[in-house]
Design a protein around this motif. Structure first.
Motif, PDB file in Angstrom:
ATOM      1  N   ARG A   1       0.817  20.671  49.552  1.00 25.78           N
ATOM      2  CA  ARG A   1       1.453  19.442  49.077  1.00 25.78           C
ATOM      3  C   ARG A   1       1.418  19.327  47.551  1.00 25.78           C
ATOM      4  O   ARG A   1       1.355  18.238  47.001  1.00 25.78           O
ATOM      5  N   SER A   2       1.490  20.483  46.903  1.00 25.46           N
ATOM      6  CA  SER A   2       1.512  20.520  45.437  1.00 25.46           C
ATOM      7  C   SER A   2       2.826  21.094  44.930  1.00 25.46           C
ATOM      8  O   SER A   2       3.449  21.938  45.583  1.00 25.46           O
ATOM      9  N   LEU A   3       3.236  20.633  43.759  1.00 23.95           N
ATOM     10  CA  LEU A   3       4.395  21.159  43.054  1.00 23.95           C
ATOM     11  C   LEU A   3       3.935  21.659  41.692  1.00 23.95           C
ATOM     12  O   LEU A   3       3.021  21.086  41.082  1.00 23.95           O
ATOM     13  N   TYR A   4       4.603  22.707  41.183  1.00 23.38           N
ATOM     14  CA  TYR A   4       4.117  23.402  39.998  1.00 23.38           C
ATOM     15  C   TYR A   4       5.213  23.523  38.934  1.00 23.38           C
ATOM     16  O   TYR A   4       6.370  23.802  39.252  1.00 23.38           O
TER      17      TYR A   4
ATOM     18  N   PRO B   1      10.196  21.142  39.582  1.00 19.37           N
ATOM     19  CA  PRO B   1       8.934  21.710  40.091  1.00 19.37           C
ATOM     20  C   PRO B   1       9.124  22.569  41.344  1.00 19.37           C
ATOM     21  O   PRO B   1       9.986  22.291  42.160  1.00 19.37           O
ATOM     22  N   ASP B   2       8.264  23.584  41.465  1.00 11.97           N
ATOM     23  CA  ASP B   2       8.321  24.540  42.564  1.00 11.97           C
ATOM     24  C   ASP B   2       7.243  24.256  43.602  1.00 11.97           C
ATOM     25  O   ASP B   2       6.161  23.783  43.270  1.00 11.97           O
ATOM     26  N   THR B   3       7.549  24.611  44.836  1.00  5.56           N
ATOM     27  CA  THR B   3       6.503  24.667  45.844  1.00  5.56           C
ATOM     28  C   THR B   3       5.627  25.890  45.573  1.00  5.56           C
ATOM     29  O   THR B   3       5.964  26.738  44.743  1.00  5.56           O
ATOM     30  N   GLN B   4       4.515  26.001  46.286  1.00  7.31           N
ATOM     31  CA  GLN B   4       3.583  27.101  46.048  1.00  7.31           C
ATOM     32  C   GLN B   4       4.249  28.459  46.248  1.00  7.31           C
ATOM     33  O   GLN B   4       4.059  29.377  45.450  1.00  7.31           O
ATOM     34  N   PHE B   5       5.043  28.603  47.311  1.00  7.96           N
ATOM     35  CA  PHE B   5       5.659  29.899  47.596  1.00  7.96           C
ATOM     36  C   PHE B   5       6.670  30.271  46.511  1.00  7.96           C
ATOM     37  O   PHE B   5       6.694  31.407  46.034  1.00  7.96           O
ATOM     38  N   THR B   6       7.509  29.321  46.102  1.00  6.21           N
ATOM     39  CA  THR B   6       8.473  29.583  45.032  1.00  6.21           C
ATOM     40  C   THR B   6       7.755  29.852  43.724  1.00  6.21           C
ATOM     41  O   THR B   6       8.143  30.748  42.958  1.00  6.21           O
TER      42      THR B   6
END
Length: 427
Positions: A56-59, A265-270
């Motif tokens: 549930r994090s965005l980067y 922002p990206d999800t963890q996989f992206t």
């Protein structure tokens, strides 16, 4: 009866040891290769301490700026300044928490007239300890008041504490970071370099370091990256929309230049597969993983099925004799199922053990990269990163299915054949 079937399976394993062990090892290696791939992906993407909120994090590790209205594609790319991070991300109201953190940088850690060492240091804020969950061995993290006041506080890793003080209960002690005095407020368990967004060996408030002064590109670019913690994944669209509104508001205050996020922002996989300005083809990446896993399963499974089929054909006479003595079709099928289940279980456990052994032995090959080579930590693996029961179960069931089909179809045909034909081995 089950005990008899197990004894039968062990007997046939001993009767044809070469064929049986090739079958077991082939299945084990298939599961091993699948699990190694899954483990290398899992340690980067699954919720594992201290990055327990990856799902549930965005980067936003990098961003760009250009002249306003310039659509030529010309831009400058870098991580963000503290100012940009505050205006575009720390001001979010739809997120649970937002942290700004620098990339790890080298720092000299020493005691006055005592031990010294080189460590990896991150400058961050108080929300860092909410987004990531560290295991504190002593003390506590620096607080909002510490960050607001720019107080020289430091959280250090257990390995740093032991090398400097010989113990980990060192809260309240003082260390020098590049010859500047800092007070240790907490000690945490060592963090693996595989936790790329949380990793460091020393953490300090960015207001006590040089992060705010270290900016360029109209004060838009700097050393910081942002990690946004959502209350749930369902909030991702709303967070992205608010990030875009904050970006436009921030750009309105700039003269002649504007920042843009390049799809973040990206999800963890992206985030894992993004390379600067190029947004990864996530579906393509997933498809490649699926194709590789299917190849690793299907090709050995076809060979193993042929061996199992050949072995079952040689047992036609045995099945015919058992049928002559009153064994029903269901009993014969149950025997075949339990025998193959035993062999597949043996292969599955062996494959799981081999995958863990291969992951540890090939640790540097699997997880080493140019960034890790610069850092001083270790690519250690946690139990949470290693355990993937659902993937193991899927690979195990696939191998079991192939073995059952290759052995079960001849057994099913033999169970319904004339007794004389089965004993004579006719098909």
């Amino acid at each position: 009866m089950i005990r008899f079937y197990i004894q039968q399976a062990i007997y046939h394993l001993r009767e044809n040891p070469v064929v049986s062990w090739i079958s077991v090892l082939g299945t084990a290696l298939s599961i091993c290769m699948i699990m190694v791939i899954v483990i290398t992906l899992r340690v980067r993407t699954a919720d594992c301490e201290p990055e327990v909120n990856r799902s549930r994090s965005l980067y936003v590790p990098n961003m760009s700026y250009r002249a306003k209205g310039d659509l030529s594609g010309s831009s400058a790319n870098s991580s963000m300044s503290v100012q940009t991070g505050r205006e575009c991300f720390k001001a979010l109201t739809t997120a649970e928490a937002v942290t700004l953190a620098s990339n790890p940088g080298k720092v000299r850690v020493s005691l006055p007239a005592g031990a010294k060492l080189s460590a990896d240091m991150v400058q961050t804020d108080e929300d860092f300890w909410q987004v990531f969950r560290f295991r504190f061995l002593d003390g506590k993290p620096f607080t909002t008041a510490d960050v607001s006041s720019g107080l020289p506080r430091a959280v250090i890793a257990a390995s740093v504490a032991r090398r400097l003080f010989g113990r980990t209960d060192v809260s309240g002690q003082h260390v020098e970071l590049n010859h500047v005095d800092f007070q240790v407020c907490g000690v945490v368990a060592d963090v693996s370099m595989l936790a790329t967004d949380a990793y460091a060996q020393v953490w300090i408030p960015y207001t006590a370091g040089n992060a705010e002064a270290n900016s360029w590109g109209y004060n838009l670019m700097g050393p910081m990256r942002a990690v946004i913690l959502a209350r749930s994944r369902a909030d991702f669209p709303a967070i992205r929309e608010e990030c875009e509104r904050l970006r436009q508001k921030y750009n309105d205050a700039q003269e002649g230049v504007e920042v843009f996020y390049r799809g973040q922002p990206d999800t963890q996989f992206t985030h894992l597969y993004r390379t600067w300005s190029q947004e990864p083809d996530v579906q393509g990446v997933v498809l490649r993983y699926v194709v590789v896993m299917l190849i690793l399963l299907i090709v050995p499974a076809i060979n193993l099925s042929s061996m199992t089929l050949s072995r079952m054909r040689r047992r036609m006479a045995e099945i015919g004799v058992r049928k002559a003595f009153g064994a029903t079709a269901n009993e014969l099928m149950r025997q075949v199922f339990l025998e193959n289940l035993l062999l597949t279980c043996l292969a599955g456990l062996l494959g799981l053990a081999l995958s863990y052994a291969a992951t540890f032995v090939l640790n540097g090959f699997l997880f080493g990269n140019s960034t890790n080579a610069y850092l001083a930590g270790e690519t250690s693996l946690t139990a949470g990163a290693l355990l993937s029961p659902w993937i193991f179960l899927a690979a195990f069931l696939f191998c079991l299915l192939m073995n059952l089909l290759s052995a079960g179809i001849p057994a099913w045909r033999a169970s319904r054949m004339n007794i004389v034909e089965a004993i004579n081995g006719k098909r």
